[in-house]
Motif scaffolding. Structure first.
Motif, PDB file in Angstrom:
ATOM      1  N   UNK A 226     -22.053  13.528   1.185  1.00 24.08           N
ATOM      2  CA  UNK A 226     -21.322  12.991   0.024  1.00 24.08           C
ATOM      3  C   UNK A 226     -20.131  13.887  -0.315  1.00 24.08           C
ATOM      4  N   UNK A 227     -20.353  15.203  -0.267  1.00 26.42           N
ATOM      5  CA  UNK A 227     -19.268  16.158  -0.568  1.00 26.42           C
ATOM      6  C   UNK A 227     -18.128  16.027   0.445  1.00 26.42           C
ATOM      7  N   UNK A 228     -18.466  15.854   1.724  1.00 27.17           N
ATOM      8  CA  UNK A 228     -17.449  15.668   2.775  1.00 27.17           C
ATOM      9  C   UNK A 228     -16.612  14.425   2.483  1.00 27.17           C
ATOM     10  N   UNK A 229     -17.297  13.342   2.120  1.00 19.37           N
ATOM     11  CA  UNK A 229     -16.601  12.083   1.824  1.00 19.37           C
ATOM     12  C   UNK A 229     -15.672  12.223   0.622  1.00 19.37           C
ATOM     13  N   UNK A 230     -16.178  12.830  -0.454  1.00 18.62           N
ATOM     14  CA  UNK A 230     -15.370  13.013  -1.665  1.00 18.62           C
ATOM     15  C   UNK A 230     -14.157  13.906  -1.365  1.00 18.62           C
ATOM     16  N   UNK A 231     -14.368  14.938  -0.538  1.00 21.07           N
ATOM     17  CA  UNK A 231     -13.266  15.833  -0.160  1.00 21.07           C
ATOM     18  C   UNK A 231     -12.195  15.081   0.623  1.00 21.07           C
ATOM     19  N   UNK A 232     -12.619  14.227   1.559  1.00 15.40           N
ATOM     20  CA  UNK A 232     -11.654  13.424   2.342  1.00 15.40           C
ATOM     21  C   UNK A 232     -10.893  12.457   1.418  1.00 15.40           C
ATOM     22  N   UNK A 233     -11.635  11.832   0.512  1.00 12.29           N
ATOM     23  CA  UNK A 233     -11.017  10.882  -0.444  1.00 12.29           C
ATOM     24  C   UNK A 233      -9.978  11.602  -1.313  1.00 12.29           C
ATOM     25  N   UNK A 234     -10.372  12.784  -1.842  1.00  7.53           N
ATOM     26  CA  UNK A 234      -9.480  13.549  -2.712  1.00  7.53           C
ATOM     27  C   UNK A 234      -8.225  14.001  -1.960  1.00  7.53           C
ATOM     28  N   UNK A 235      -8.407  14.479  -0.724  1.00  3.17           N
ATOM     29  CA  UNK A 235      -7.282  14.963   0.091  1.00  3.17           C
ATOM     30  C   UNK A 235      -6.304  13.838   0.409  1.00  3.17           C
ATOM     31  N   UNK A 236      -6.836  12.663   0.759  1.00  2.00           N
ATOM     32  CA  UNK A 236      -5.982  11.546   1.195  1.00  2.00           C
ATOM     33  C   UNK A 236      -5.310  10.849   0.009  1.00  2.00           C
ATOM     34  N   UNK A 237      -6.047  10.652  -1.073  1.00  2.00           N
ATOM     35  CA  UNK A 237      -5.455   9.945  -2.224  1.00  2.00           C
ATOM     36  C   UNK A 237      -4.471  10.829  -2.997  1.00  2.00           C
ATOM     37  N   UNK A 313     -15.772   5.636  -1.852  1.00  2.00           N
ATOM     38  CA  UNK A 313     -14.710   6.556  -1.430  1.00  2.00           C
ATOM     39  C   UNK A 313     -13.974   6.027  -0.204  1.00  2.00           C
ATOM     40  N   UNK A 314     -14.724   5.525   0.767  1.00  2.00           N
ATOM     41  CA  UNK A 314     -14.075   5.027   1.981  1.00  2.00           C
ATOM     42  C   UNK A 314     -13.300   3.731   1.733  1.00  2.00           C
ATOM     43  N   UNK A 315     -13.766   2.929   0.785  1.00  2.00           N
ATOM     44  CA  UNK A 315     -13.016   1.731   0.404  1.00  2.00           C
ATOM     45  C   UNK A 315     -11.686   2.133  -0.231  1.00  2.00           C
ATOM     46  N   UNK A 316     -11.734   3.179  -1.078  1.00  2.00           N
ATOM     47  CA  UNK A 316     -10.516   3.689  -1.700  1.00  2.00           C
ATOM     48  C   UNK A 316      -9.557   4.260  -0.649  1.00  2.00           C
ATOM     49  N   UNK A 317     -10.102   4.983   0.345  1.00  2.00           N
ATOM     50  CA  UNK A 317      -9.275   5.535   1.435  1.00  2.00           C
ATOM     51  C   UNK A 317      -8.602   4.403   2.211  1.00  2.00           C
ATOM     52  N   UNK A 318      -9.358   3.357   2.483  1.00  2.00           N
ATOM     53  CA  UNK A 318      -8.826   2.205   3.233  1.00  2.00           C
ATOM     54  C   UNK A 318      -7.666   1.550   2.462  1.00  2.00           C
ATOM     55  N   UNK A 319      -7.858   1.421   1.151  1.00  2.00           N
ATOM     56  CA  UNK A 319      -6.800   0.821   0.326  1.00  2.00           C
ATOM     57  C   UNK A 319      -5.562   1.716   0.290  1.00  2.00           C
ATOM     58  N   UNK A 320      -5.782   3.040   0.362  1.00  2.00           N
ATOM     59  CA  UNK A 320      -4.659   3.985   0.403  1.00  2.00           C
ATOM     60  C   UNK A 320      -3.865   3.810   1.698  1.00  2.00           C
ATOM     61  N   UNK A 321      -4.568   3.581   2.809  1.00  2.00           N
ATOM     62  CA  UNK A 321      -3.911   3.341   4.102  1.00  2.00           C
ATOM     63  C   UNK A 321      -2.984   2.127   4.034  1.00  2.00           C
ATOM     64  N   UNK A 322      -3.354   1.174   3.195  1.00  2.00           N
ATOM     65  CA  UNK A 322      -2.611  -0.092   3.122  1.00  2.00           C
ATOM     66  C   UNK A 322      -1.281   0.060   2.378  1.00  2.00           C
ATOM     67  N   UNK A 323      -1.131   1.189   1.653  1.00  2.00           N
ATOM     68  CA  UNK A 323       0.109   1.398   0.890  1.00  2.00           C
ATOM     69  C   UNK A 323       1.049   2.304   1.679  1.00  2.00           C
ATOM     70  N   UNK A 324       2.114   1.803   2.196  1.00  3.10           N
ATOM     71  CA  UNK A 324       3.038   2.634   2.980  1.00  3.10           C
ATOM     72  C   UNK A 324       3.620   3.784   2.164  1.00  3.10           C
ATOM     73  N   UNK A 325       3.792   3.573   0.855  1.00  7.88           N
ATOM     74  CA  UNK A 325       4.421   4.591   0.006  1.00  7.88           C
ATOM     75  C   UNK A 325       3.564   5.851  -0.119  1.00  7.88           C
TER      76      UNK A 325
END
Length: 373
Positions: A226-237, A313-325
């Motif tokens: 869970x911590x790994x996932x949250x860290x990836x989400x925080x880093x990417x978003x 978290x992974x759903x949020x990461x996926x949605x972040x990928x969809x935003x070019x900005x």
């Protein structure tokens, strides 16, 4: 009473009934067992190991302390020194008492207390495929996670937050490997005669230690995933916000919390909240008291909650990928994809365990202990 001398009954007529209930006897002399038809040993808690079964040549009824001992008498066979001449007579089978006493090598013994659903009459690893698989999986777990730790800690590269978290995940899974090796070794040493070792193993330090390792490993593993996932989400978003980047000191605080939680979760069954001794594989399956039931259900629900957190978290990461900005760096996305595969395969493995465990914790078991192994 702690001891019976082998010559205690010499000179008396054949001993037929022996009642040693509520004594401190740890063993019985072989010389008095041959003529026994009834053995009563209720609340004889020191009698943890039965004498050799072939000595009970005439036993018909046993009232014992431990249910596991009754497993010994299920398919007991006698070794007779001679065959009665009348056994060849076709009518011998019609006289059940005579045939059972003088002709049959197998015997039917009435025994109590009967084994329960938590402790069926079987070895720790009942089926041959399980015995093979547990060794393969435990060796892979030990070797694989040791290599991961050596590579990550021995690397010339700087210890980053993802690497730091991966070290904790590898250590947690290494602990699971240790648990599996312990279970596999005890199974190998007690195979075929587990009924004589069940009490010492399940009530002893060994089972408590094995149970501690598996709960600690499971909870630390789930927490770290869970911590790994949250860290990836925080880093990417927050890819463009360097001031909000997760530092190693933050990861240390998070994992300290994870260690404290995992250690507490693993220690509770050793102090009476649930118990590791309920089953031969040393899992906290005791839900007799309300506190124990609450403990087991809470652990399982926290694991399910962790899975939903990962999915979110992974759903949020996926949605972040969809935003070019706000597209994150290529390296971050590659790490996230690898972590996603790792984490979802882990949770897919845990899902059926959690599902069946929750049903059992709510006292609505859908499968037996043998199936759960």
């Amino acid at each position: 009473l702690t001891h019976i001398s082998p010559s205690a009954f010499v000179g008396s007529s054949e001993l037929v009934v022996l009642d040693i209930s509520e004594t401190a006897l740890a063993s019985l002399p072989d010389s008095i067992l041959g003529g026994l038809k009834r053995l009563i040993a209720e609340s004889a808690f020191n009698l943890k190991e039965l004498p050799p079964l072939q000595l009970f040549t005439k036993l018909r009824q046993a009232k014992l302390t431990y249910p596991s001992h009754c497993c010994a008498f299920l398919n007991m066979h006698r070794n007779r020194s001679g065959w009665h001449s009348l056994c060849d007579n076709p009518e011998a089978k019609n006289n059940l008492h005579f045939f059972r006493e003088h002709c049959s090598n197998s015997t039917s013994i009435t025994c109590s207390p009967a084994p329960d659903d938590f402790n069926p009459c079987e070895d720790i690893m009942s089926a041959a495929p399980l015995r093979i698989l547990i060794w393969i999986i435990s060796v892979l777990a030990l070797l694989g996670n040791t290599v991961v730790l050596l590579v990550l800690l021995g690397s010339r590269y700087k210890l980053t937050v993802p690497r730091f978290l991966m070290c904790h995940l590898a250590f947690a899974d290494l602990c699971m490997g240790i648990y599996l090796v312990v279970i596999a070794t005890v199974d190998m040493l007690t195979r075929g005669r587990y009924y004589n070792y069940a009490i010492d193993w399940q009530m002893g330090l060994g089972c408590n230690a094995a149970g501690f390792f598996t709960v600690f490993a499971s909870e630390l593993s789930v927490f770290t995933l869970t911590a790994i996932t949250v860290e990836r989400w925080h880093t990417i978003t927050h890819a463009l916000r360097l001031d909000r980047k997760l530092r190693l000191r933050h990861a240390c605080i998070i994992m300290t919390i994870g260690w404290i939680f995992s250690l507490l979760a693993a220690l509770l069954p050793t102090v009476g909240i649930s118990s590791y001794g309920k089953v031969s594989i040393c899992l906290p399956m005791d839900v007799e008291s309300l506190v124990s039931q609450f403990y087991v259900v809470c652990l399982l629900l926290l694991n399910i909650l962790a899975f939903f957190c990962v999915c979110g978290c992974y759903l949020s990461i996926y949605l972040t990928f969809r935003k070019p900005s706000s597209a994150p760096a290529h390296a971050d996305t590659r790490v996230a994809q690898r972590m996603a595969v790792l984490i979802f395969t882990d949770f897919i493995c845990m899902a059926p365990i959690s599902f069946f465990a929750i049903s059992a914790a709510l006292k609505l078991p859908l499968i037996t202990v043998s199936d759960s192994k």
